[in-house]
Design an enzyme around this catalytic site. Structure first.
Site, PDB file in Angstrom:
ATOM      1  N   THR A 194       0.893  -1.164   0.000  1.00 30.76           N
ATOM      2  CA  THR A 194       0.000   0.000   0.000  1.00 30.76           C
ATOM      3  C   THR A 194       0.920   1.200   0.000  1.00 30.76           C
ATOM      4  OG1 THR A 194      -1.754  -1.090   1.244  1.00 30.76           O
ATOM      5  CG2 THR A 194      -1.660   1.306   1.404  1.00 30.76           C
ATOM      6  N   ARG A 222     -14.889  -6.874  -1.359  1.00 26.19           N
ATOM      7  CA  ARG A 222     -13.990  -6.775  -0.195  1.00 26.19           C
ATOM      8  C   ARG A 222     -13.382  -5.358  -0.104  1.00 26.19           C
ATOM      9  NH1 ARG A 222      -8.138  -5.768   0.826  1.00 26.19           N
ATOM     10  NH2 ARG A 222      -7.564  -6.978   2.654  1.00 26.19           N
ATOM     11  N   VAL A 223     -13.436  -4.796   1.085  1.00 26.63           N
ATOM     12  CA  VAL A 223     -12.755  -3.530   1.370  1.00 26.63           C
ATOM     13  C   VAL A 223     -11.712  -3.838   2.434  1.00 26.63           C
ATOM     14  CG1 VAL A 223     -13.043  -1.200   2.302  1.00 26.63           C
ATOM     15  CG2 VAL A 223     -14.787  -2.154   0.783  1.00 26.63           C
ATOM     16  N   GLY A 224     -10.483  -3.383   2.214  1.00 21.62           N
ATOM     17  CA  GLY A 224      -9.410  -3.671   3.160  1.00 21.62           C
ATOM     18  C   GLY A 224      -9.301  -2.629   4.249  1.00 21.62           C
ATOM     19  N   ASP A 225      -8.136  -2.576   4.867  1.00 14.69           N
ATOM     20  CA  ASP A 225      -7.919  -1.650   5.984  1.00 14.69           C
ATOM     21  C   ASP A 225      -7.692  -0.210   5.533  1.00 14.69           C
ATOM     22  OD1 ASP A 225      -5.522  -2.550   4.793  1.00 14.69           O
ATOM     23  OD2 ASP A 225      -4.347  -2.125   6.593  1.00 14.69           O
ATOM     24  N   THR A 245       0.580  -1.128   6.119  1.00 15.74           N
ATOM     25  CA  THR A 245       0.545  -1.953   4.921  1.00 15.74           C
ATOM     26  C   THR A 245       0.643  -3.408   5.378  1.00 15.74           C
ATOM     27  OG1 THR A 245       1.706  -2.475   2.852  1.00 15.74           O
ATOM     28  CG2 THR A 245       3.053  -1.552   4.607  1.00 15.74           C
ATOM     29  N   GLY A 246       0.081  -4.310   4.585  1.00 19.59           N
ATOM     30  CA  GLY A 246       0.129  -5.715   4.986  1.00 19.59           C
ATOM     31  C   GLY A 246      -1.254  -6.332   4.981  1.00 19.59           C
ATOM     32  N   ASN A 247      -1.408  -7.409   5.715  1.00 22.15           N
ATOM     33  CA  ASN A 247      -2.663  -8.145   5.730  1.00 22.15           C
ATOM     34  C   ASN A 247      -3.763  -7.338   6.431  1.00 22.15           C
ATOM     35  OD1 ASN A 247      -4.810  -9.901   6.095  1.00 22.15           O
ATOM     36  ND2 ASN A 247      -3.486 -11.684   6.357  1.00 22.15           N
ATOM     37  N   GLY A 248      -4.446  -6.542   5.612  1.00 22.74           N
ATOM     38  CA  GLY A 248      -5.441  -5.617   6.150  1.00 22.74           C
ATOM     39  C   GLY A 248      -6.626  -6.308   6.774  1.00 22.74           C
TER      40      GLY A 248
END
Ligand code: ASP
Length: 333
Positions: A194, A222-225, A245-248
């Site tokens: 990100t 899907r919406v991430g963090d 950034t990463g596994n949201g």
């Protein structure tokens, strides 16, 4: 004349600018930390390039809002960048969708878009949500319709690379890893990025933004963090900002950027604050890949990562003296 939200934001910026007499100290009230802008921090390997794009805005006395937008647009429009903007990270049905966030320190204002389709500059649409509406987050096809109302062009976000990546995956006929068990043993996700940017301008005003196309082969919708305030990004004019950034899907459960900024407010240095926020997640047993970069309004910065010892997570800070790149996890050989 009715005060528009844009008028309110612009007015606050003008008032802040007007409070600064030439050569005088910056007259922004702060509970802690003295603003030492201008500076611009951006995550990952595209950080130096993004910082060079945004820096001229700050160097010429412009606003951190414009600098962050410019820096992030640069990454969003890079033709070869797979993890941010168009042309990457197809979802389960082969479509690329975007998430982005913008925070503006002086008024603690926020705008976000989630699962934005067919519009390239997600951060600019997020800015419009913030400046032109009373809403904070607009999602999906309705975000696209909103963007069109704001004058953005609709265009496909697919390119050869994302099409090929999706075809190769779809040909295997496997279920998306979004249906895998929660990552308590191992995070099987491959690759993330990100772009997160944090700037303080010469007037002492903070802006934080981020943008991503999220997670590969995600379930449509899907919406991430990234567009969740306090998850993908957070800022407080009196303290500083943090970007993640990463596994949201895991990280957003803990609002780690909010946590980081709040620890900084209590006086913790940014790297320790970021580390502590990530530890809150691992303490619950999650195994995941993720990173946070943070910078206080006084310019002190730091980052932390989890599960990425070989991912080469970095961020870069641009000031008048030049650009400095910081490796949070070791530079890959
Ligand atoms: N945090 C982003 C998401 O989960 C992806 C990333 O940073 O790699 O949407």
């Amino acid at each position: 004349m009715a005060a528009t939200r844009r008028g309110f934001i612009g007015g606050a910026a003008l008032a802040a600018a007007a409070a600064v007499a030439p050569g005088a100290a910056i007259a922004q009230p702060r509970a802690s930390g003295k603003a030492s802008g201008p500076f611009l921090l951006t995550t990952w390997d595209f950080g130096p390039g993004a910082n060079e794009e945004g820096w001229p805005v700050l160097a010429s006395g412009g606003s951190s809002l414009d600098a962050v937008e410019r820096a992030i647009n640069y990454v969003e429009l890079l033709p070869d960048e797979y993890w941010v903007g168009y042309g990457g990270v197809p979802n389960e049905v082969g479509e690329t969708t975007l998430d982005a966030t913008m925070f503006w320190g002086p008024t603690h204002d926020f705008g976000g878009v989630g699962c934005l389709k067919r519009v390239k500059r997600a951060i600019s649409v997020a800015r419009k949500v913030m400046e032109e509406t009373q809403h904070s987050l607009i999602v999906g096809d309705d975000a696209t319709r909103f963007a069109a109302r704001m004058g953005f062009a609709e265009t496909s976000l697919t390119n050869l690379r994302s099409q090929e990546a999706w075809e190769k995956w779809a040909a295997k006929g496997v279920r998306t890893d979004a249906f895998d068990p929660e990552p308590f043993d191992k995070d099987r996700l491959r690759g993330h990025d990100t772009v997160g940017s944090i700037a303080v301008d010469a007037q002492g005003n903070l802006c934080v933004g981020c943008s991503t196309n999220g997670r590969e082969f995600k379930i449509p919708g899907r919406v991430g963090d990234s567009p969740v305030p306090g998850a993908g990004a957070y800022g407080d004019q009196e303290v500083g900002g943090a970007v993640a950034t990463g596994n949201g899907d895991v990280m957003m459960r803990f609002l780690p950027t909010y946590h980081t900024v709040e620890l900084m407010r209590q006086g913790m240095p940014p790297h320790l604050a970021a580390q502590t926020a990530l530890k809150r997640i691992t303490d619950k047993g999650y195994k995941f890949g993720g990173g946070i970069a943070a910078i206080a309004v006084d310019g002190t910065h730091g980052g932390a990562q989890e599960g990425w010892d070989d991912a080469g997570f970095s961020y870069s800070v641009r000031r008048a003296s030049g650009n400095e790149k910081i490796w949070v996890s070791p530079k890959p050989a």
